[in-house]
Design an enzyme around this catalytic site. Sequence first.
Site, mmCIF file in Angstrom:
data_model
loop_
_atom_site.group_PDB
_atom_site.id
_atom_site.type_symbol
_atom_site.label_atom_id
_atom_site.label_comp_id
_atom_site.label_asym_id
_atom_site.label_seq_id
_atom_site.Cartn_x
_atom_site.Cartn_y
_atom_site.Cartn_z
ATOM 1 N N GLU A 27 1.575 -0.561 2.634
ATOM 2 C CA GLU A 27 1.386 0.460 3.722
ATOM 3 C C GLU A 27 2.487 0.735 4.792
ATOM 4 O O GLU A 27 2.452 0.598 5.766
ATOM 5 C CB GLU A 27 0.055 0.201 4.318
ATOM 6 C CG GLU A 27 -1.032 0.259 3.472
ATOM 7 C CD GLU A 27 -2.620 0.076 3.877
ATOM 8 O OE1 GLU A 27 -2.306 -0.123 5.266
ATOM 9 O OE2 GLU A 27 -3.475 0.230 3.441
ATOM 10 N N GLU B 123 -6.313 -2.089 -2.891
ATOM 11 C CA GLU B 123 -7.314 -2.131 -1.931
ATOM 12 C C GLU B 123 -8.310 -1.128 -1.843
ATOM 13 O O GLU B 123 -8.046 0.168 -1.558
ATOM 14 C CB GLU B 123 -6.668 -2.348 -0.705
ATOM 15 C CG GLU B 123 -5.818 -3.418 -0.254
ATOM 16 C CD GLU B 123 -5.238 -3.489 1.024
ATOM 17 O OE1 GLU B 123 -5.837 -2.852 2.129
ATOM 18 O OE2 GLU B 123 -4.168 -4.093 1.259
HETATM 19 C C1 GAL Z 1 -5.494 -2.071 5.065
HETATM 20 C C2 GAL Z 1 -4.694 -3.378 5.126
HETATM 21 C C3 GAL Z 1 -5.456 -4.603 4.818
HETATM 22 C C4 GAL Z 1 -6.942 -4.587 5.507
HETATM 23 C C5 GAL Z 1 -7.340 -3.256 5.289
HETATM 24 C C6 GAL Z 1 -8.708 -2.970 5.891
HETATM 25 O O1 GAL Z 1 -4.636 -1.081 5.881
HETATM 26 O O2 GAL Z 1 -3.645 -3.557 4.130
HETATM 27 O O3 GAL Z 1 -4.881 -5.515 5.407
HETATM 28 O O4 GAL Z 1 -6.625 -4.704 6.871
HETATM 29 O O5 GAL Z 1 -6.488 -1.930 5.666
HETATM 30 O O6 GAL Z 1 -8.852 -2.316 6.967
#
Ligand code: GAL
Length: 458
Positions: free
Chosen positions: A193, A373
């Site tokens: 990110e 994710e």
């Molecule tokens: C993303 C991040 C993760 C986790 C997730 C949940 O931006 O890569 O580490 O925190 O958000 O909010």
Amino acid sequence: MLFLIFLILAIIIFNLLFKETRWDWNKINLDSITFPKSFIWGTATASHQVEGNCKNNWSEFEKGFKNNGKPNIKDAQISGLACDHWQRYKSDIELIKSIGVKHYRFSLEWSKIEPELGVFNDEALNHYSDVIDELLKNNIEPVITLHHFSHPIWFDKLGAFEKEKNISHLVSFCDKVFSHYSNRVKYWCTINEPGVVAIQGYFTGMFPPGEKNGQKAGEVYKNLLESHVQIYKSLKKLPNGNSVKIGIVKNINQFDPWNRYNIFDWLFTFAMNHVFNWAPINFFKTGKLKFRVPGLIWNSHINKDAVKSLDFFGLNYYSHNHIRFNPFSKDYSDLMYKKNDIMTDMPYTIYAEGIYRAIKLVSKLNLPIIITENGVADKEDSIRSEYIKKYLFAVSKSIKDGYNVVGYYYWSLMDNFEWAFGYDMRFGLFEVDFENQKRTLKKGAKAYINIIKTQSNE
Ligand code: GAL
């Protein structure tokens, strides 16, 4: 006057043609989701959030306060021992196995491996080697993230990603770990990110170093994207370089205008989509990076090597926001929510149509997409099951519609240190009791386990 009439007509016609995507969930059968048998199921974590005892830019930031006297992290929480995953990785891998996933995405903690510039710690290198072996022994594919928000304090002192010349330090670190693990690790994620690191770190000030400087945010964003390209090129030249898959992890932070008849809401929404989503994707498509938001983020950069620097696209998806332009608010806009939307504990709603739209957007790059994710903060565990089913329905629909999505990793394996929100946000499939480190499978996680079970080969 004529121009104004033209503008109003244009907005009306545009709105008639393009509506915000909304599906009728009453007509969708969430129990009949199907995936190709080859689809990859996984889960993910990041070192700083789970390992414990990190000494890096984040642990420093956790001690600090903002100008208004408030702590950098909610209620001044610190990551501390986190989930003690460093010690407990073997039993955690048993948990990973128990839910039926075949990929585990985790990050290497650079500050533990290279605590001083050029000094590598064998114990840390061996630790990750053991983690990899343990995963493979359990038939789980290790997926390594090289930079997931945290980095060594020495790197920060040199100016971190504010300076283009510092990229070489990250590349050297990546070369080093790649030479250790690439005989066993096939999937590599470079930067997690980049937009979030740049904007939250240098524009909203929510992440380290907590600055509010649009110019720097643009420079850091550019340097993070450039880091990806340089890491990719360097790793591809090393032994195993050609047999592994290397991608970036980019979240699509989706924005729609609050009032579709308000030109200012539209303009600000365009600006946000441009900075977060369109400009970086265009960089990988054309090699040209252009941030064009005067006064906020303004930067341009060309590197033609960006075009062939991805073997897959790692897509993170969480958030869809309605934007109302507000020149008096600190970020020039208000985040708004529709009356009937179901809120998660984070400031996002459940909007599974969004992951479909995000897949469609990144499919412009013609690459295999892994959802690296997606998950929900839901302390009560009351909406997790619905969230998982709806988002997986959207992913399955995208595959049926011809988009090349090859895998999905639920965020996260277990509750962990959620950055500026501390331990309050509970994303895990497993609940963690931070008093005694006990892990308990959540009821809502069963929706994921059931889908994996019915859709997998075995
Ligand atoms: C993303 C991040 C993760 C986790 C997730 C949940 O931006 O890569 O580490 O925190 O958000 O909010």
